[in-house]
Scaffold this active site. Structure first.
Site, PDB file in Angstrom:
ATOM      1  N   CYS A  53      -0.455   4.159   2.177  1.00  0.00           N
ATOM      2  CA  CYS A  53      -0.249   3.935   3.613  1.00  0.00           C
ATOM      3  C   CYS A  53       1.222   4.123   3.992  1.00  0.00           C
ATOM      4  CB  CYS A  53      -0.625   2.507   4.016  1.00  0.00           C
ATOM      5  SG  CYS A  53      -2.110   1.856   3.290  1.00  0.00           S
ATOM      6  N   ASP A  54       2.108   3.560   3.192  1.00  0.00           N
ATOM      7  CA  ASP A  54       3.496   3.410   3.644  1.00  0.00           C
ATOM      8  C   ASP A  54       4.516   4.262   2.905  1.00  0.00           C
ATOM      9  OD1 ASP A  54       2.610   1.541   5.487  1.00  0.00           O
ATOM     10  OD2 ASP A  54       2.878  -0.144   4.126  1.00  0.00           O
ATOM     11  N   CYS A  63       0.838  -1.202   0.000  1.00  0.00           N
ATOM     12  CA  CYS A  63       0.000   0.000   0.000  1.00  0.00           C
ATOM     13  C   CYS A  63       0.875   1.255   0.000  1.00  0.00           C
ATOM     14  CB  CYS A  63      -0.918  -0.020   1.222  1.00  0.00           C
ATOM     15  SG  CYS A  63      -1.935   1.454   1.365  1.00  0.00           S
TER      16      CYS A  63
END
Ligand code: NAP
Length: 308
Positions: free
Chosen positions: A133-134, A130
Site C-alpha cells: 500500500c505505502d 503495508c
C-alpha cells in the site's frame, strides 16, 4: 430472520453484502467500529482497480458502504456471541439477538503492534503496516523494517524497489522466515541489519525521523536515522492477530486463521469465512473483495438447496 448475516464490514464483508443483497437475499452486515476495516486507516489506496491517486482509504470505504447500503442493512454493533451449529444461526450483539440462515464471517485480522512510544503518533506519518500500500510513498528514503518472519523479509525485499536503503530490525540473530527468503535478503546489497535489537521508541516531529533501539544481548541503546537527516519509513511486520476469538470452539482454525475451502465454506454448514480472517496466502483488498463475492454466491446456492 435474515437470509444472511455478515459479521465485519471491511472490503470482504461489504462485497459479500453487495452480492447477497443484489441476489434479493435479506442481508444484515454488523460492524463493530468503522466500515472499511484496515483500509479505512490507509492513507491512499493505489492498488485497487479503479482507485487512483486521490482515493483515500477512508473515501474508498465510504463509497463501498454507500454502494452496499443500497442492497443490505448495516448495523454498528459489537458481536459478543454466536451460535452457529444449528440450521438457524444466532448472533448476539451488545444490543440484541439476530437470526439468520447463513453467517459470513469477515472479522479480519489486525496487524500486531509493537506497543512502543511514537507508534500511534506517527501512524501514517512514516509508520506503515503495508508495504504494497505505502511503499511508493517512501521512494528514495531510508526505510526500517521491524520483524524477522516471512512478511518482514519478503516486504523488505519489495521495499528495496523504492528505498535508498532498507534496514531490518529483528529481536534475535536468527530469522523465523523460510531459508530461501533469508538467503535472498542477505544477498540484497540494499538491505542492512540491526539484529538482537528491540525498538524502544519511534521519534520525530511532523514525521517519523529516528528509532531508538536496545541491544538485547549487551543492553546498548542507540538511535538509528536516515543517512542524511530527514524523514524515514518504518514498516512493522511482527505478525497478525486474526479476529477469531468468538468462533474458536466451533470452527476449524489453523495457524490462527479460519480454514475454508475454495467456496469459502467452513467446517460448519451454512457458515462461510472471507478476507483476512481466512487462512490464505495473499491478504490484499482485491482478494478480500473476491472472497466476499465467492461466499455470497456459495451462500445463495446453499440457500437454494435447503428449506426452512
Ligand atoms: P510471524 O511469522 O509470526 O513473524 C513475526 C515476526 O515478528 C517474528 O520474527 C517475531 O520474532 C517478530 N515479533 C513478534 N512480536 C514482536 C515484538 N513485539 N517485537 C519485535 N518483534 C516481534 O508473522 P508473519 O511474518 O506476518 O507471517 C505470518 C504467517 O504467514 C507465517 O506463518 C508466515 O510463514 C506466513 N507468511 C507466508 C508468506 C509466504 O509464504 N510467502 C508470506 C508472508 C507470511 P521472533 O521470530 O523472535 O518470534
Amino acid at each position: 430472520m435474515y437470509d444472511i448475516i455478515i459479521i465485519g464490514g471491511g472490503p470482504a464483508g461489504l462485497t459479500a453484502g453487495l452480492y447477497a443483497g443484489r441476489s434479493n437475499l435479506k442481508t444484515l452486515i454488523i460492524e463493530k467500529d468503522v466500515v472499511g476495516g484496515q483500509i479505512s486507516s490507509t492513507a491512499f489506496v493505489e492498488n485497487y482497480p479503479g482507485s487512483i491517486e486521490d482515493a483515500t482509504g477512508m473515501g474508498l470505504s465510504e463509497r463501498m458502504l454507500e454502494q452496499t447500503s443500497k442492497f443490505a442493512e448495516v448495523k454498528y454493533e459489537n458481536v459478543k456471541e454466536v451460535d452457529l451449529e444449528g440450521k438457524t444461526k444466532k448472533v448476539t450483539t451488545s444490543k440484541g439477538e439476530y437470526e439468520a440462515k447463513v453467517v459470513i464471517i469477515s472479522t479480519g485480522a489486525s496487524h500486531r503492534k509493537l506497543g512502543v512510544s511514537g507508534e500511534e503518533e506517527f501512524a501514517n506519518k512514516g509508520i506503515s503496516y503495508c508495504a504494497t500500500c505505502d511503499g511508493p510513498f517512501f521512494t528514495g528514503l531510508d526505510i526500517f523494517v521491524v520483524g524477522g518472519g516471512d512478511s518482514a523479509l519478503e516486504e523488505a525485499i519489495y521495499l528495496t524497489k523504492f528505498a535508498k536503503s532498507v534496514t531490518i530490525i529483528h529481536r534475535r540473530d536468527e530469522f523465523r522466515a523460510s531459508g530461501y527468503v533469508v538467503d535472498r535478503v542477505k544477498e540484497n546489497p540494499k538491505i542492512k541489519f540491526e539484529l538482537d535489537s528491540v525498538v524502544k521508541e519511534i521519534k520525530g516531529d511532523r514525521e517519523a525521523k529516528s528509532i531508538v533501539l536496545e541491544n538485547t544481548k549487551t543492553g546498548e541503546i542507540k538511535e538509528v536515522k536516515a543517512e542524511e537527516d530527514g524523514p524515514i519509513g518504518v514498516f512493522i511486520f511482527v505478525g497478525y492477530l486474526p479476529q477469531t476469538k468468538i468462533f474458536e470452539n466451533v470452527l476449524e482454525i489453523k495457524d490462527g486463521y479460519i480454514d475454508t475451502d475454495e467456496d469459502m465454506k467452513t467446517n460448519v454448514e451454512g457458515v462461510f469465512a472471507v478476507g483476512d480472517v481466512r487462512r490464505k496466502k495473499v491478504r490484499q483488498m482485491v482478494t478480500a473483495a473476491a472472497d466476499g463475492c465467492i461466499a455470497a454466491i456459495s451462500a445463495n446456492k446453499y440457500l437454494e438447496n435447503n428449506q426452512w
